[in-house]
Motif scaffolding. Structure first.
Motif, PDB file in Angstrom:
ATOM      1  N   MET A 136     114.331 127.160  60.304  1.00  0.00           N
ATOM      2  CA  MET A 136     113.921 128.371  60.979  1.00  0.00           C
ATOM      3  C   MET A 136     115.052 129.199  61.690  1.00  0.00           C
ATOM      4  SD  MET A 136     110.955 128.701  64.124  1.00  0.00           S
ATOM      5  CE  MET A 136     110.640 130.155  64.696  1.00  0.00           C
ATOM      6  N   TRP A 137     116.077 128.548  62.129  1.00  0.00           N
ATOM      7  CA  TRP A 137     117.443 129.198  62.507  1.00  0.00           C
ATOM      8  C   TRP A 137     118.071 130.215  61.283  1.00  0.00           C
ATOM      9  CZ3 TRP A 137     120.346 131.754  65.387  1.00  0.00           C
ATOM     10  CH2 TRP A 137     121.772 131.828  64.898  1.00  0.00           C
ATOM     11  N   ARG A 138     118.014 129.404  60.421  1.00  0.00           N
ATOM     12  CA  ARG A 138     118.559 129.915  59.106  1.00  0.00           C
ATOM     13  C   ARG A 138     117.778 131.201  58.416  1.00  0.00           C
ATOM     14  NH1 ARG A 138     122.440 126.229  55.526  1.00  0.00           N
ATOM     15  NH2 ARG A 138     123.195 124.940  56.977  1.00  0.00           N
ATOM     16  N   PHE A 139     116.352 131.012  58.649  1.00  0.00           N
ATOM     17  CA  PHE A 139     115.517 132.072  58.053  1.00  0.00           C
ATOM     18  C   PHE A 139     115.668 133.169  59.058  1.00  0.00           C
ATOM     19  CE2 PHE A 139     111.532 134.170  59.136  1.00  0.00           C
ATOM     20  CZ  PHE A 139     111.190 134.681  57.776  1.00  0.00           C
ATOM     21  N   THR A 140     115.704 133.033  60.397  1.00  0.00           N
ATOM     22  CA  THR A 140     115.959 134.056  61.506  1.00  0.00           C
ATOM     23  C   THR A 140     117.334 134.888  61.089  1.00  0.00           C
ATOM     24  OG1 THR A 140     114.387 132.657  62.891  1.00  0.00           O
ATOM     25  CG2 THR A 140     115.843 134.514  63.908  1.00  0.00           C
ATOM     26  N   PHE A 141     118.080 134.035  60.926  1.00  0.00           N
ATOM     27  CA  PHE A 141     119.627 134.667  60.877  1.00  0.00           C
ATOM     28  C   PHE A 141     119.545 135.674  59.724  1.00  0.00           C
ATOM     29  CE2 PHE A 141     123.852 135.256  59.179  1.00  0.00           C
ATOM     30  CZ  PHE A 141     124.482 135.649  60.259  1.00  0.00           C
ATOM     31  N   TYR A 142     119.151 134.859  58.377  1.00  0.00           N
ATOM     32  CA  TYR A 142     119.314 135.723  57.107  1.00  0.00           C
ATOM     33  C   TYR A 142     118.459 136.970  57.121  1.00  0.00           C
ATOM     34  CZ  TYR A 142     121.770 131.713  55.097  1.00  0.00           C
ATOM     35  OH  TYR A 142     122.509 130.744  54.671  1.00  0.00           O
ATOM     36  N   LEU A 143     116.963 136.810  57.758  1.00  0.00           N
ATOM     37  CA  LEU A 143     116.262 137.778  57.850  1.00  0.00           C
ATOM     38  C   LEU A 143     117.052 138.909  58.860  1.00  0.00           C
ATOM     39  CD1 LEU A 143     113.279 139.277  57.124  1.00  0.00           C
ATOM     40  CD2 LEU A 143     112.521 138.028  59.494  1.00  0.00           C
ATOM     41  N   TYR A 144     117.677 138.732  59.838  1.00  0.00           N
ATOM     42  CA  TYR A 144     118.300 140.030  60.762  1.00  0.00           C
ATOM     43  C   TYR A 144     119.459 140.192  59.840  1.00  0.00           C
ATOM     44  CZ  TYR A 144     121.677 141.480  63.835  1.00  0.00           C
ATOM     45  OH  TYR A 144     122.471 142.428  64.238  1.00  0.00           O
ATOM     46  N   ILE A 145     120.204 139.602  59.293  1.00  0.00           N
ATOM     47  CA  ILE A 145     121.410 140.255  58.800  1.00  0.00           C
ATOM     48  C   ILE A 145     121.130 140.992  57.394  1.00  0.00           C
ATOM     49  CG2 ILE A 145     122.425 138.259  57.088  1.00  0.00           C
ATOM     50  CD1 ILE A 145     124.209 140.153  59.809  1.00  0.00           C
ATOM     51  N   PHE A 146     119.920 140.248  56.533  1.00  0.00           N
ATOM     52  CA  PHE A 146     119.690 140.950  55.360  1.00  0.00           C
ATOM     53  C   PHE A 146     118.919 142.425  55.768  1.00  0.00           C
ATOM     54  CE2 PHE A 146     116.426 142.046  52.256  1.00  0.00           C
ATOM     55  CZ  PHE A 146     117.171 142.175  51.113  1.00  0.00           C
ATOM     56  N   THR A 147     118.154 142.292  56.840  1.00  0.00           N
ATOM     57  CA  THR A 147     117.505 143.843  57.256  1.00  0.00           C
ATOM     58  C   THR A 147     118.472 144.626  57.672  1.00  0.00           C
ATOM     59  OG1 THR A 147     115.670 142.536  57.787  1.00  0.00           O
ATOM     60  CG2 THR A 147     116.087 145.014  58.738  1.00  0.00           C
ATOM     61  N   TYR A 148     119.517 144.186  58.498  1.00  0.00           N
ATOM     62  CA  TYR A 148     120.694 145.242  59.047  1.00  0.00           C
ATOM     63  C   TYR A 148     121.396 145.665  57.729  1.00  0.00           C
ATOM     64  CZ  TYR A 148     124.946 146.800  61.569  1.00  0.00           C
ATOM     65  OH  TYR A 148     125.750 147.628  62.042  1.00  0.00           O
ATOM     66  N   CYS A 236     124.671 141.135  50.744  1.00  0.00           N
ATOM     67  CA  CYS A 236     123.529 141.672  51.086  1.00  0.00           C
ATOM     68  C   CYS A 236     122.615 141.049  50.001  1.00  0.00           C
ATOM     69  CB  CYS A 236     123.388 143.181  51.055  1.00  0.00           C
ATOM     70  SG  CYS A 236     121.957 143.882  51.537  1.00  0.00           S
ATOM     71  N   LEU A 237     123.322 141.018  48.727  1.00  0.00           N
ATOM     72  CA  LEU A 237     122.597 140.419  47.488  1.00  0.00           C
ATOM     73  C   LEU A 237     122.510 138.875  47.666  1.00  0.00           C
ATOM     74  CD1 LEU A 237     121.736 141.053  44.557  1.00  0.00           C
ATOM     75  CD2 LEU A 237     124.123 140.511  43.921  1.00  0.00           C
ATOM     76  N   HIS A 238     123.591 138.259  48.167  1.00  0.00           N
ATOM     77  CA  HIS A 238     123.291 136.728  48.533  1.00  0.00           C
ATOM     78  C   HIS A 238     122.343 136.461  49.331  1.00  0.00           C
ATOM     79  CE1 HIS A 238     126.739 136.403  45.806  1.00  0.00           C
ATOM     80  NE2 HIS A 238     126.727 135.243  45.513  1.00  0.00           N
ATOM     81  N   ASP A 239     122.093 137.249  50.569  1.00  0.00           N
ATOM     82  CA  ASP A 239     121.124 136.806  51.673  1.00  0.00           C
ATOM     83  C   ASP A 239     119.802 137.200  51.200  1.00  0.00           C
ATOM     84  OD1 ASP A 239     123.273 136.600  53.348  1.00  0.00           O
ATOM     85  OD2 ASP A 239     123.365 138.615  54.050  1.00  0.00           O
ATOM     86  N   ALA A 240     119.481 138.043  50.365  1.00  0.00           N
ATOM     87  CA  ALA A 240     117.911 138.084  49.818  1.00  0.00           C
ATOM     88  C   ALA A 240     117.173 136.828  49.531  1.00  0.00           C
ATOM     89  CB  ALA A 240     118.014 138.979  48.530  1.00  0.00           C
ATOM     90  N   ALA A 241     117.757 136.035  48.570  1.00  0.00           N
ATOM     91  CA  ALA A 241     116.782 134.730  47.964  1.00  0.00           C
ATOM     92  C   ALA A 241     116.767 133.736  49.477  1.00  0.00           C
ATOM     93  CB  ALA A 241     117.634 134.278  47.005  1.00  0.00           C
ATOM     94  N   ASP A 242     117.775 133.756  50.261  1.00  0.00           N
ATOM     95  CA  ASP A 242     117.915 132.768  51.211  1.00  0.00           C
ATOM     96  C   ASP A 242     116.763 132.663  52.237  1.00  0.00           C
ATOM     97  OD1 ASP A 242     120.144 131.712  50.112  1.00  0.00           O
ATOM     98  OD2 ASP A 242     121.515 132.984  51.367  1.00  0.00           O
ATOM     99  N   ILE A 243     116.436 133.817  52.332  1.00  0.00           N
ATOM    100  CA  ILE A 243     115.186 134.285  53.334  1.00  0.00           C
ATOM    101  C   ILE A 243     113.929 133.770  52.886  1.00  0.00           C
ATOM    102  CG2 ILE A 243     113.764 136.121  54.524  1.00  0.00           C
ATOM    103  CD1 ILE A 243     116.126 137.884  54.050  1.00  0.00           C
ATOM    104  N   LEU A 244     113.645 133.672  51.653  1.00  0.00           N
ATOM    105  CA  LEU A 244     112.594 133.010  50.845  1.00  0.00           C
ATOM    106  C   LEU A 244     112.634 131.692  50.725  1.00  0.00           C
ATOM    107  CD1 LEU A 244     111.793 135.745  48.147  1.00  0.00           C
ATOM    108  CD2 LEU A 244     110.621 135.476  49.975  1.00  0.00           C
ATOM    109  N   LEU A 245     113.839 131.032  50.669  1.00  0.00           N
ATOM    110  CA  LEU A 245     114.341 129.748  50.450  1.00  0.00           C
ATOM    111  C   LEU A 245     113.796 128.771  51.761  1.00  0.00           C
ATOM    112  CD1 LEU A 245     115.495 127.091  49.594  1.00  0.00           C
ATOM    113  CD2 LEU A 245     117.651 127.873  50.136  1.00  0.00           C
ATOM    114  N   GLU A 246     114.438 129.415  52.912  1.00  0.00           N
ATOM    115  CA  GLU A 246     114.193 128.870  54.335  1.00  0.00           C
ATOM    116  C   GLU A 246     112.543 129.014  54.533  1.00  0.00           C
ATOM    117  OE1 GLU A 246     116.350 127.046  55.357  1.00  0.00           O
ATOM    118  OE2 GLU A 246     118.088 127.673  54.244  1.00  0.00           O
ATOM    119  N   ALA A 247     111.869 130.035  54.163  1.00  0.00           N
ATOM    120  CA  ALA A 247     110.608 130.201  54.553  1.00  0.00           C
ATOM    121  C   ALA A 247     109.765 129.261  53.791  1.00  0.00           C
ATOM    122  CB  ALA A 247     110.034 131.671  54.061  1.00  0.00           C
TER     123      ALA A 247
END
Length: 387
Positions: A136-148, A236-247
């Motif tokens: 959940m921590w990684r999901f939250t960070f990746y979502l934030y930084i990818f959105t930014y 940014c390209l690398h962060d995209a998939a990590d969000i779905l992984l942690e979810a």
């Protein structure tokens, strides 16, 4: 020391021809990346780690408990002084000869001793609750930084045309949003470099450690040499998939199997398209060919391109694991076990009480295995990990 630093930061190696470090000093008209800016990443990495601890305790844990995530860890092994001494002082994975010796010494059958060692190894593994909080921590960070990153990059011309990454290079003024994005990403990866020694251990620990080292080196030196535009695209390209992984992992820990499988499928598609498609055609192409066309060759290009190719090798390895797991899931009609699972599992674990070799003193139990939780690229469903 000054001589060593001067040799290390040799302008002929790091910068294009006829460019010096003096040319990239800050002026009233323009701000350029400076090596000393990166010192900020260390206290910020510590702050991110402390924020993580608070987040996991006061946000992630209550959410996990509210979603009925299992709080207890794997089943504990029955206390046994002899086996415990072997486990702690000699080996955690006894060979056949040692198993036979212990079997005679304890009057247990070999299968029960194997089960004890398996349960004892699993006893040191984290609970599902702990794994949920980390994800959940990684999901939250990746979502934030990818959105930014997306909000910032969509306003830039180099998102749509990578040749713009080299327009005026290296005399490109550093934008405040780009500076913030770079420093936060670097700080996060520094925090991972240190926390991975206390985080959940997985079988590909050495590969992930290599990945983090390569990432930190690329972020650091691309910042100093003002390769920040193409660097931001890469991050940014690398962060995209990590969000779905942690979810997907969180859904699996909550036992939402269908949602977990759907998220994993989405992750697999995004990962393979972004890492095996967009990354080589977009990032590698502009670094290997477009930059060379604009500025010609200089030694640092070999350094950066080699590291970028190392990342591509890791992408291929992880893609192989993902495709392999997806193929097994489809062909067998069920989920494949994660090859990097941090909890061992076996059908042998149906019994939790050791059985004597004496047929007249058998014990029947209905103990259940505590080792059905996995964490990694395929967390008990078709979920998987990386980056």
């Amino acid at each position: 020391m000054a001589g060593i630093l001067a040799w290390f930061w040799n302008e002929r190696f790091w910068l294009p021809h006829n460019v010096t470090w003096a040319d990239l000093k800050n002026t009233e008209e323009a701000t350029f990346p400076q090596a000393e800016d990166l010192y900020l990443a260390f206290p910020l990495a510590f702050c991110i780690f402390m924020i993580r601890l608070l987040f996991e305790r006061f946000i992630a844990k209550p959410c996990a408990l509210g979603l009925k995530v299992q709080a207890n860890g794997p089943q504990k092994a029955q206390p046994n002084a002899i086996l415990e001494k072997v486990f702690t002082a000699i080996t955690k994975h006894p060979d056949e000869k040692r198993l036979e010796g212990l079997s005679k010494q304890l009057d247990w059958d070999v299968r029960s001793i194997q089960r004890w060692f398996r349960q004892r190894r699993n006893q040191e593994k984290p609970s599902t609750l702990t794994k949920f909080c980390e994800s959940m921590w990684r999901f939250t960070f990746y979502l934030y930084i990818f959105t930014y990153g997306v909000r910032f990059l969509k306003k830039t011309p180099w998102l749509w045309n990578t040749r713009q990454c080299w327009n005026g290079y290296p005399y490109q003024s550093l934008m405040p949003d780009l500076h913030y994005y770079y420093i936060v990403e670097l700080s996060f990866y520094w925090s991972l470099m240190f926390s991975q020694f206390t985080d959940i251990k997985r079988k590909d620990f050495s590969i992930m450690f290599t990945h983090h080292i390569v990432t930190v080196i690329l972020i650091t030196f691309s910042y100093v040499t003002n390769l920040t535009r193409v660097g931001a695209l890469t991050l940014c390209l690398h962060d995209a998939a990590d969000i779905l992984l942690e979810a997907a992992k969180m859904a699996n820990y909550c036992k939402c199997q269908k949602l977990s499988d759907l998220l994993f499928l989405m992750f697999a598609i995004v990962f393979i398209v972004s890492r095996l498609g967009i990354y080589p055609l977009w990032i590698l192409n502009t670094m290997l060919f477009e930059l060379y066309e604009v500025l010609g060759n200089f030694p640092a290009l070999w350094f950066f391109n080699t590291l970028l190719m190392v990342l591509q090798v890791l992408h291929c390895f992880w893609s192989y694991l993902i495709i392999k797991a997806a193929y097994k899931a489809i062909s067998r009609g069920k989920v494949a076990k994660d090859d990097r699972s941090d909890v061992e599992s076996s059908s042998d674990e149906e019994d939790s009480v050791p059985r004597s070799k004496n047929p007249h003193s058998t014990t029947t139990t209905n103990g259940t295995s505590g080792a059905n939780g996995t964490n990694g690229y395929l967390t008990g469903s078709t979920c998987s990990e990386e980056h």
